[in-house]
Design a protein around this motif. Structure first.
Motif, short mmCIF file in Angstrom:
data_model
loop_
_atom_site.label_atom_id
_atom_site.label_comp_id
_atom_site.label_asym_id
_atom_site.label_seq_id
_atom_site.Cartn_x
_atom_site.Cartn_y
_atom_site.Cartn_z
N PRO A 319 0.82 -1.22 0.00
CA PRO A 319 0.00 0.00 0.00
C PRO A 319 0.86 1.27 0.00
CG PRO A 319 -0.90 -1.60 1.54
CD PRO A 319 0.43 -2.15 1.09
N LEU A 320 0.35 2.28 -0.68
CA LEU A 320 1.06 3.55 -0.83
C LEU A 320 0.14 4.71 -0.46
CD1 LEU A 320 3.48 5.28 -1.94
CD2 LEU A 320 2.36 5.12 -4.20
N VAL A 321 0.67 5.64 0.34
CA VAL A 321 -0.03 6.89 0.65
C VAL A 321 0.83 8.04 0.17
CG1 VAL A 321 -0.94 8.39 2.46
CG2 VAL A 321 -1.20 5.91 2.67
N VAL A 322 0.22 8.98 -0.55
CA VAL A 322 0.92 10.17 -1.03
C VAL A 322 0.39 11.38 -0.25
CG1 VAL A 322 1.35 11.68 -3.01
CG2 VAL A 322 1.27 9.19 -3.32
N LEU A 323 1.31 12.14 0.34
CA LEU A 323 0.94 13.32 1.12
C LEU A 323 1.13 14.57 0.28
CD1 LEU A 323 2.61 12.53 4.58
CD2 LEU A 323 0.43 11.71 3.63
N VAL A 324 0.13 15.47 0.30
CA VAL A 324 0.18 16.69 -0.50
C VAL A 324 -0.23 17.89 0.34
CG1 VAL A 324 -0.25 15.46 -2.65
CG2 VAL A 324 -2.18 16.38 -1.34
N SER A 325 0.17 19.08 -0.14
CA SER A 325 -0.17 20.32 0.56
C SER A 325 -0.17 21.46 -0.45
CB SER A 325 0.84 20.61 1.67
OG SER A 325 2.07 21.08 1.11
N ARG A 326 -0.33 22.69 0.04
CA ARG A 326 -0.25 23.87 -0.81
C ARG A 326 1.11 24.01 -1.48
NH1 ARG A 326 -4.42 26.96 -2.85
NH2 ARG A 326 -6.18 26.76 -1.42
N TRP A 327 2.12 23.29 -0.97
CA TRP A 327 3.46 23.37 -1.55
C TRP A 327 3.79 22.10 -2.35
CZ3 TRP A 327 1.87 25.81 2.78
CH2 TRP A 327 2.03 27.20 2.78
N THR A 328 2.72 21.45 -2.83
CA THR A 328 2.84 20.38 -3.83
C THR A 328 2.49 21.02 -5.16
OG1 THR A 328 2.11 18.73 -2.20
CG2 THR A 328 2.01 18.11 -4.53
N GLY A 329 3.51 21.30 -5.99
CA GLY A 329 3.27 22.11 -7.16
C GLY A 329 3.70 21.47 -8.47
N SER A 330 2.96 21.80 -9.53
CA SER A 330 3.34 21.48 -10.90
C SER A 330 3.55 19.98 -11.11
CB SER A 330 4.58 22.29 -11.29
OG SER A 330 4.80 22.25 -12.67
N MET A 331 4.80 19.54 -11.33
CA MET A 331 5.04 18.13 -11.62
C MET A 331 4.63 17.24 -10.48
SD MET A 331 6.10 16.53 -14.35
CE MET A 331 4.73 15.37 -14.12
N ALA A 332 4.76 17.73 -9.25
CA ALA A 332 4.29 16.94 -8.10
C ALA A 332 2.78 16.77 -8.15
CB ALA A 332 4.71 17.62 -6.80
N GLU A 333 2.08 17.79 -8.66
CA GLU A 333 0.64 17.65 -8.85
C GLU A 333 0.34 16.61 -9.93
OE1 GLU A 333 -1.69 21.54 -8.34
OE2 GLU A 333 0.30 22.25 -8.95
N GLY A 334 1.21 16.56 -10.96
CA GLY A 334 1.04 15.55 -12.00
C GLY A 334 1.24 14.15 -11.47
N ILE A 335 2.24 13.97 -10.62
CA ILE A 335 2.46 12.65 -10.00
C ILE A 335 1.25 12.25 -9.17
CG2 ILE A 335 3.84 11.43 -8.27
CD1 ILE A 335 6.26 13.03 -9.20
#
Length: 420
Positions: A319-335
């Motif tokens: 299992p995989l969990v991806v953590l995101v925030s307001r500082w998840t930008g551009s290519m990280a948003e694509g991932i």
């Protein structure tokens, strides 16, 4: 007086100067006009989000073009183009240069994010590990002033002069530009919290935002039986690929993995992105949809493509969990939308940076610097605009005050998900 041999030596030395120094030679009014025309036309023909903006781009040409006769230095021209580009109120559009008193870029150059809630400017996110949080700023606080200037007075001048009607998105960008401040100014933030007025100094003793340093391309550790990998804003560095591979291999026996993308505001490239995603799948899949607006605008023929990610050796199947925030930008948003579309990860956190599309870089013919604008619209495979994606597992930013509630929630999730 210089003799002939001395003059020749001076010419040779000038030619040997680095291009960046030679480019500092004074431009003519005609060259400034040529660069401005190139800038305006390039944006007009290639920017792909005019339909959701209140920007009157034709007025931009008239309004800023009228200022060109007063331009005599590259610094003045840089400021003019900064202001013209700001008319798009698009955090994914920027110049490749800046002045000491230029506004910091959003979101990479700021450590606080705010929105208007019921007409009041309220902090909604604070960047972990930076001065805003260290100074005591927390989500939920109401903003009163920046450097003793009332918020409304500080933000209003940052709204474009060529907007048909300032909308909520334009107001939010202007608000956050005011909070980010300039490269050469120490910020003082006045806030209200629980009936008290506080004065906070996020850039003292030093401005951390002007000198961001990371321990490495990534960080990793074990959290009980689970693994944890944090990417340190390095998605544009191809060296991350072998570093990520070796780190993931070392965590191969873990019961689940947390991939932390909350410190990736600077974007990256799809080679690195596909390398990371490819370690978590066993068959080729689509992860992102592209639309090319310029071609449709010119010929009336819509063009779109699906980008694929291929599996790589030694896939991690837990299992995989991806953590995101307001500082998840551009290519990280694509991932993030890629993992979500492939049903390969659970996404946890808050809204991301909401950066528009994929950017393309252009270079001015005379001034020697460039600018970047979104030229491709990006979507999740099912057609959801990337900038509209929100995690299915939301975490209240206010819960972060005493620790890392998002990471705690991810670890608890993995304990359950890892059970047979």
């Amino acid at each position: 007086m210089l003799y002939t041999g001395q003059r020749l030596l001076c010419v040779l030395l000038l030619l040997l100067l680095p291009a960046t120094l030679r480019a500092q030679t004074k431009l003519t009014p005609q060259q400034y006009q040529q660069d401005f025309d190139y800038f305006w036309t390039t944006v007009n023909e290639n920017y792909c989000y005019f339909d959701k903006k209140q920007t009157d781009w034709a007025k931009v040409r008239t309004y800023y073009g009228a200022q060109l006769p007063g331009i005599s230095t590259k610094a003045q021209f840089t400021r003019l183009l900064e202001n013209a580009l700001n008319e798009l109120y698009d955090n994914h559009a920027s110049l490749s240069t800046n002045l000491p008193d230029s506004r910091r870029l959003l979101p990479s150059g700021t450590d606080v994010w705010a929105q208007y809630q019921q007409g009041k400017p309220v902090v909604v996110a604070v960047r972990a590990g930076y001065g805003a949080k260290r100074s005591g700023l927390r989500p939920g606080m109401e903003l009163v002033a920046v450097n003793d200037v009332p918020i409304a007075q500080a933000a209003t001048p940052l709204l474009g002069h060529c907007l048909k009607t300032p909308d909520d998105a334009a107001r939010e960008v202007a608000l956050n530009q005011a909070l980010a401040g300039t490269h050469n100014t120490i910020r003082k933030l006045t806030v209200k919290s629980q009936g008290r007025q506080l004065e906070l100094y996020p850039d003292k003793p030093t401005s951390q935002l002007e000198n961001i340093r990371y321990a490495g391309l990534l960080e990793s550790r074990k959290l009980g039986s689970a693994g944890y990998i944090k990417i340190n804003n390095s998605l544009g560095d191809n060296r991350l690929i072998p570093a990520f591979d070796s780190t993931l291999n070392a965590l191969a026996a873990t019961s689940g993995l947390v991939l932390d993308l909350r410190e990736t505001p600077g974007g990256g490239n799809s080679t690195v992105a596909r390398a990371i995603m490819g370690r978590f799948i066993t068959q080729e899949q689509s992860y992102q949809r592209h639309e090319f607006a310029a071609e449709e605008r010119e010929f009336g023929i819509k063009r779109s493509t699906l980008e694929l990610v291929a599996p790589r050796r030694q896939p991690y199947a837990r299992p995989l969990v991806v953590l995101v925030s307001r500082w998840t930008g551009s290519m990280a948003e694509g991932i993030t939308i890629g993992f979500d579309a492939m049903h390969r990860a659970t996404i946890m956190g808050t809204e991301m940076a909401r950066l528009n599309g994929a950017i393309e870089s252009f270079r001015l013919p005379n001034a020697g610097f460039g600018f970047n604008i979104p030229t491709e619209r990006l979507y999740r495979v099912d057609g959801l605009p990337r900038e509209n994606f929100v995690p299915a597992e939301r975490v209240d930013p206010a819960a972060q005050a005493g620790g890392d509630a998002t990471l705690d929630k991810a670890v608890e999730y993995l304990k359950t998900a890892a059970k047979p």
